[in-house]
Structures are given as C-alpha cells and as structure tokens.
Enzyme design. Structure first.
Site, PDB file in Angstrom:
ATOM      1  N   TRP A   1       9.577   3.385  -6.371  1.00 35.22           N
ATOM      2  CA  TRP A   1      10.340   4.366  -5.579  1.00 35.22           C
ATOM      3  C   TRP A   1      11.800   4.233  -5.972  1.00 35.22           C
ATOM      4  CZ3 TRP A   1       7.371   7.753  -3.149  1.00 35.22           C
ATOM      5  CH2 TRP A   1       6.067   7.373  -2.818  1.00 35.22           C
ATOM      6  N   THR A   2      12.499   5.364  -6.073  1.00 34.93           N
ATOM      7  CA  THR A   2      13.815   5.291  -6.713  1.00 34.93           C
ATOM      8  C   THR A   2      14.994   5.607  -5.785  1.00 34.93           C
ATOM      9  OG1 THR A   2      13.573   7.574  -7.530  1.00 34.93           O
ATOM     10  CG2 THR A   2      12.871   5.792  -9.000  1.00 34.93           C
ATOM     11  N   GLU A   3      14.825   5.427  -4.463  1.00 38.32           N
ATOM     12  CA  GLU A   3      16.000   5.563  -3.593  1.00 38.32           C
ATOM     13  C   GLU A   3      17.113   4.642  -4.078  1.00 38.32           C
ATOM     14  OE1 GLU A   3      12.929   5.061  -2.347  1.00 38.32           O
ATOM     15  OE2 GLU A   3      12.594   6.307  -0.555  1.00 38.32           O
TER      16      GLU A   3
ATOM     17  N   ASP B   1       9.793  15.581  -3.318  1.00 35.96           N
ATOM     18  CA  ASP B   1      10.008  14.854  -2.058  1.00 35.96           C
ATOM     19  C   ASP B   1      11.175  15.515  -1.332  1.00 35.96           C
ATOM     20  OD1 ASP B   1      10.147  12.696  -0.033  1.00 35.96           O
ATOM     21  OD2 ASP B   1       8.889  11.599  -1.442  1.00 35.96           O
TER      22      ASP B   1
ATOM     23  N   ASP C   1       1.340  11.264   3.145  1.00 33.64           N
ATOM     24  CA  ASP C   1       1.944  10.159   3.892  1.00 33.64           C
ATOM     25  C   ASP C   1       3.050  10.656   4.818  1.00 33.64           C
ATOM     26  OD1 ASP C   1       3.395  10.884   1.564  1.00 33.64           O
ATOM     27  OD2 ASP C   1       4.589   9.055   1.708  1.00 33.64           O
ATOM     28  N   GLU C   2       3.306   9.901   5.839  1.00 30.90           N
ATOM     29  CA  GLU C   2       4.514  10.026   6.665  1.00 30.90           C
ATOM     30  C   GLU C   2       4.842  11.470   7.038  1.00 30.90           C
ATOM     31  OE1 GLU C   2       6.889   6.088   5.086  1.00 30.90           O
ATOM     32  OE2 GLU C   2       7.191   7.924   3.960  1.00 30.90           O
TER      33      GLU C   2
ATOM     34  N   TRP D   1      -1.531   2.034   0.684  1.00 33.22           N
ATOM     35  CA  TRP D   1      -0.151   1.523   0.540  1.00 33.22           C
ATOM     36  C   TRP D   1       0.326   0.767   1.761  1.00 33.22           C
ATOM     37  CZ3 TRP D   1       4.481   3.049   3.088  1.00 33.22           C
ATOM     38  CH2 TRP D   1       4.337   4.105   4.007  1.00 33.22           C
TER      39      TRP D   1
ATOM     40  N   ARG E   1      14.013  11.083  -5.831  1.00 33.76           N
ATOM     41  CA  ARG E   1      15.222  10.411  -5.339  1.00 33.76           C
ATOM     42  C   ARG E   1      16.223  10.250  -6.469  1.00 33.76           C
ATOM     43  NH1 ARG E   1      10.864   8.553  -2.122  1.00 33.76           N
ATOM     44  NH2 ARG E   1      11.144   9.558  -0.090  1.00 33.76           N
TER      45      ARG E   1
ATOM     46  N   TYR F   1       4.882  -2.906  -4.467  1.00 31.37           N
ATOM     47  CA  TYR F   1       6.072  -2.036  -4.503  1.00 31.37           C
ATOM     48  C   TYR F   1       7.145  -2.707  -5.364  1.00 31.37           C
ATOM     49  CZ  TYR F   1       4.622   1.759  -1.411  1.00 31.37           C
ATOM     50  OH  TYR F   1       4.008   2.868  -0.889  1.00 31.37           O
TER      51      TYR F   1
ATOM     52  N   HIS G   1       7.354  15.114   3.569  1.00 31.52           N
ATOM     53  CA  HIS G   1       8.161  14.878   2.352  1.00 31.52           C
ATOM     54  C   HIS G   1       8.363  16.175   1.565  1.00 31.52           C
ATOM     55  CE1 HIS G   1       8.601  10.532   2.620  1.00 31.52           C
ATOM     56  NE2 HIS G   1       7.368  10.485   3.087  1.00 31.52           N
TER      57      HIS G   1
HETATM   58  C1  ACM Z   1       4.881   5.725   0.721  1.00 39.90           C
HETATM   59  O1  ACM Z   1       5.439   4.668   0.357  1.00 39.90           O
HETATM   60  N1  ACM Z   1       5.450   6.518   1.618  1.00 39.90           N
HETATM   61  C2  ACM Z   1       3.603   6.129   0.196  1.00 39.90           C
END
Ligand code: ACM
Ligand code: ZN
Length: 532
Positions: A473-475, A197, A331-332, A398, A168, A423, A268
């Site tokens: 996480w760097t969004e 990602d 994930d996701e 997570w 990100r 987080y 991702h």
């Molecule tokens: C995550 O925060 N999607 C692992």
C-alpha cells in the site's frame, strides 16, 4: 566416477560447508551436487538451444544474459548441443510449473512440461551464475561459472503474488516493469494491481473519460512524515492509458506473471464519485481524498445507473486483462450512506434483503455473476464473505487469517495476505537504519518468513488455499526507491513461502542465502533494505 549426494533436508544442508551450497531463493525441492562432475561455464561460444515450444523463454533468457556477459548467445533450434550451451527441453515427465535443471558435463539443461516451468528453471540457472549476471552492463573478465548440480523443483502454491497500490502514489511504467523483472527473478507470478481508490483513479476507461480527467488528480497529499497534514501540492493527473496497460500486461506475461487488476467497490470509490457524483447516495460534490482512512462516501447500490456503470467498467477491464481473476475489492465499505438512502432502502426491500450488510453481499454477488458471464472469476477482500458469496468467487484474507480459514472451509479458493505478516508497506524494523517510515506498524523479514499460509486450515480444506501475497500500500511510499526498500528482501520471504515446501523452510538457511540475494539486488540496481 562422479560422486552424488542429495541435499534432501535442511539439516543435511546445514552440515555441509555453507560456501559449497548455491544460494537459491526460493529454495528448490531437491538440489543434488554432482561432485567431481565438470561444472557449467558460459563462454563466448555458448548458444541457447531450444525446442520450438520454449522459443520465447529461450529468447528472453538470451536477451537477459547478453548485457552482463557481452556474449552473442545466439539462439539455435537445430538441437545440436555443445559444451557451454544452455538447453531448453520439453518433457511431459516434469510436474506442471516445475523443472529439472542439470549443469553437469558442462551443459545447462532445463527440462519442463510447460512454459512456466522452463522459465522458473531459467531463473534458478541465473542464480547459479555469479551475481553480476543481473547487471545491465558488461563485467569483462569474469568467469561465468555455475556449480555442477541436478535440481528437481516445482511450486507449492499456484498464486505467489505481490500487490501494488498505485492510487495513493503512482509509480509509472518503468517502475512497474522493474518490479515485474524482480518478481520474475523470485518466481513470483501474480501482480495484484490496485488501480483505483479514494485518492485517485489510475486506469483509462473509454466509456467514462472523466474517471481520469477528474479522478486521476487531487489537490493535496498526506505530508511526508506527518500524515495528518495535507501538503498542499497538486498531484496528477496520473494514470495508465489502455495502451500502456496492454504493454505492461504483455511485459508481465513474457515473464510468466499474471496481472490481476483491482477495481475496488463499492467502497474506496471516492475518485470515481468525484467524477460521477450521481453514482453516490447523496449526489456530492466530492474531490478525491488526500487523507488516509475510510471514506463514508460509497457507490449507491440502489442506483441502476451505478450498477450499470460498475459492469461497464468491469467489461473494459476484462478486455484489457486476460487474467482468470478480476479483483472487485469489497473492503471497508461503511454503511452510513446506504442506511440513509431511499434508493438503497428500496433495493433492500425489492431484493428481500435483511439490511445494508446483505445489500453489500447482493452488490458483490451481482458483480461476481457479471464477471462469471464473461468467463471470469471474481476475487475480493475477506469482507465479501459476510452475507454469502457465489461459489466460484475467491477470497483474499487480509484482516488476519480467520476470513481465509472460513472461506476455505466453505469451499472458496483463498489467497492469504494477513496484514500482520504480509503487509510489506509496514516498516521493516531496522530502527535508525531505516530512512523510510511507516507509522505505528513494523513487520520484520523474520516475521514474514515465519508465516505458513495453511496454518489453522483443516487438512482437507488446505487445497483451497491457492497462495500467498505480499501487499504494498502506498500511502507512505512515494516512488521507486522507497517502494523497492519495502518490497525487498521481504518479498523474497513471500516468494519462498509460496514456492518451497513448508518442511524445507528454515530461517537460518534463508538468512545465509539472502546475503547472496543482496548482491543480486545491488547488480539489478534495486534499493533493497538490509534483511535485519
Ligand atoms: C485493505 O487493506 N483495506 C484490504
Ligand atoms: Zn444509495
């Protein structure tokens, strides 16, 4: 006669005057103040005396103690010891990863059975010295004094991690090295490096040059403080060459930090699909994503070419990173495309799978077995537990702790990083004093500190919990200053959870020690947030 008294419990420690206690983070298992003994003092004549087994740690220590003191601190291996010397000594009697540190009789002796242990002991010695010892410039006229103590110490968990997302926002070598230095000072020993990602591919892969030629740039990013609006500013290309990767891995290894790379798959993956759209179910075209969130486009699990490409990438990654674990994400990954894709449906039939969710399990299992064939283990986010998982694969919990608890119960190793307590990209909860935002989520240092990774795990299964990790996480993190603000001092709370026995942890005492830690951050030039 020297008078000795043990500081065995937090209660006893609290009864002593606070100023008499060294402010150590993470708190060691046992600290004994050697009352009446001669304190340790670094002097212009001090040397670093080491056995050959610990020569690298001793050399790094000397190089880090020189700038602030201005002393020569020569390295000696002749075994002769004088007052003011720092001694690195090997002994099998100390637990793995742990150390014994004595600073009485005017000499600092660090004894350990392995290199990680002696390095941890050196970090404790640094904290016994005035905070200015962390400075990059000389502090002339300062007395480099440490109290006379005996410390016996060893870690609670093997995995004491921070995670850094560079997709990100890309931080670059200097920022990562500074983060590694700060981690080492906290006895944190794993950097989980999220290199790919939807928003960008940040690692050179020689076999697939378009990953960085196309996937390392994007047309726009989320606007600062208004994430629903693209800022219209082209970003990148930003990525690490393989040479830079090797340099960072070596820098980390010198500091006893393992870098665990993550190639997040099959979701991702939009940056990869932008460069190689044939690896998707629909064929594209795509661009890397600017917006946050979860992308529908994922790697086609029905494509043999895509499966081969994932394995090729993991092969190059495994060559660059000597870590036992390689993180494969998991994930996701929405199943919309797989449900509609003839190739994915054909794979489901050919492999006798029930549905797209079991196709994900097949995909992850295929990658995990591939890594196993290369002598490595896979680790992934807790979604990988769904539909079954090869036995040697580890799980990173997570979405709360339920996934981690279930994984431990079924004999998988687990790293705990539940979002509500780990987080660190969430706002630290400082109200108006916080110049850096994270929308709609707050995580105070006290809440981080209150977490115990074995909560809810049956006693017999607790050995499967191998550690804890704070995630960045760097969004909504753009560069070094906001990264450091989010990382510290909450990363110190993560470090203490990972290192110190649960029964000895105490928030009130941590607050006292964190005040000293803040002075160390200032000397290190770290833009740390206030504790509360
Ligand atoms: C995550 O925060 N999607 C692992
Ligand atoms: Zn498909």
């Amino acid at each position: 006669m020297k008078k000795r008294f043990a500081i065995l419990t937090v209660l006893l420690a609290a009864a002593l005057t606070a100023s008499a206690l060294p402010a150590l983070i993470p708190l060691p298992r046992s600290v004994v103040a050697e009352e009446g003994a001669e304190a340790f003092r670094l002097s212009p004549d001090s040397a670093v005396v080491s056995c050959s087994a610990f020569a690298r740690e001793a050399a790094l220590a000397a190089s880090q103690l020189r700038p602030a003191t201005g002393y020569a601190l020569p390295m000696r291996t002749d075994g002769k010891v004088r007052g003011g010397d720092i001694v690195f000594r090997k002994s099998g009697s100390v637990p793995a990863g742990g150390y014994r540190l004595t600073t009485d009789d005017g000499i600092a002796v660090i004894t350990a059975s392995d290199r990680a242990g002696v390095f941890a002991g050196y970090q404790t010695l640094r904290q016994l010295l005035p905070p200015q010892i962390y400075a990059a410039h000389p502090h002339e006229g300062l007395v480099w004094h440490a109290p006379a103590v005996t410390i016996e110490d060893s870690p609670r968990f093997a995995w004491r991690g921070l995670h850094l997302d560079e997709s990100r926002h890309f931080m670059g070598t200097a920022v990562v090295k500074k983060l590694l230095d700060a981690m080492a000072a906290h006895k944190l020993n794993v950097l989980h490096w999220h290199l790919t990602d939807d928003q960008g591919w940040r690692i050179e892969i020689r076999k697939y040059p378009d990953l960085t030629r196309i996937g390392a740039r994007r047309d726009s990013s989320a606007t600062m403080w208004d994430r629903w609006v693209p800022d219209g500013v082209p970003y990148g290309p930003y990525y690490y060459t393989q040479e830079q990767i090797r340099e960072i891995v070596a820098y980390a290894a010198e500091r006893h930090i393992t870098v665990v790379p993550e190639i997040d798959m099959p979701g991702h993956m939009r940056a990869l699909l932008s460069a190689y759209p044939a690896m998707s179910c629909t064929g594209g075209p795509f661009g890397p994503r600017w917006m946050w969130g979860i992308d529908e486009e994922i790697v086609c699990a029905g494509s043999d070419a895509a499966i081969a490409m994932m394995k090729d990438i993991l092969d190059e990654v495994a060559e660059l990173f000597p870590s036992e674990y390689i993180h494969i994400g998991g994930d996701e990954a929405p199943k919309t495309r797989w449900n509609a894709c003839p190739k994915c449906q054909a794979r489901i039939r050919a492999e006798g799978l029930r549905d797209a969710h079991h196709l994900q399990s097949w995909f992850i299992g295929t990658m995990a077995r591939h890594l196993e064939s290369r002598g490595r283990r896979a680790i992934g986010w807790d979604e990988i537990l769904e539909g079954g998982l090869p036995q040697g694969t580890a799980v990173m919990s997570w979405r709360g702790t339920a996934g981690g608890i279930a994984a431990a119960k079924s004999g998988h190793r687990v790293v705990m990083t539940p979002s509500d307590t780990c987080y660190l990209n969430f706002s630290p909860g400082l109200g108006d004093r916080d110049p850096y935002e994270y929308p709609d989520a707050t995580l105070t240092a006290e809440k981080v500190y209150g977490y115990n990774p074995t909560d809810g795990v049956p006693r017999a299964m607790q050995p499967y919990v191998i550690g804890i990790q704070g995630n960045l996480w760097t969004e909504y993190i753009w560069g070094r200053r906001d990264l450091e603000w989010k990382a510290w001092p909450r990363g110190a709370a993560i470090a203490e959870i990972g290192w110190t026995p649960q029964a000895q942890r105490d928030w009130t005492d941590f607050r006292r020690r964190a005040a000293h830690q803040a002075r160390r951050y200032a000397e290190m030039g770290i833009n740390a947030a206030p504790l509360e």
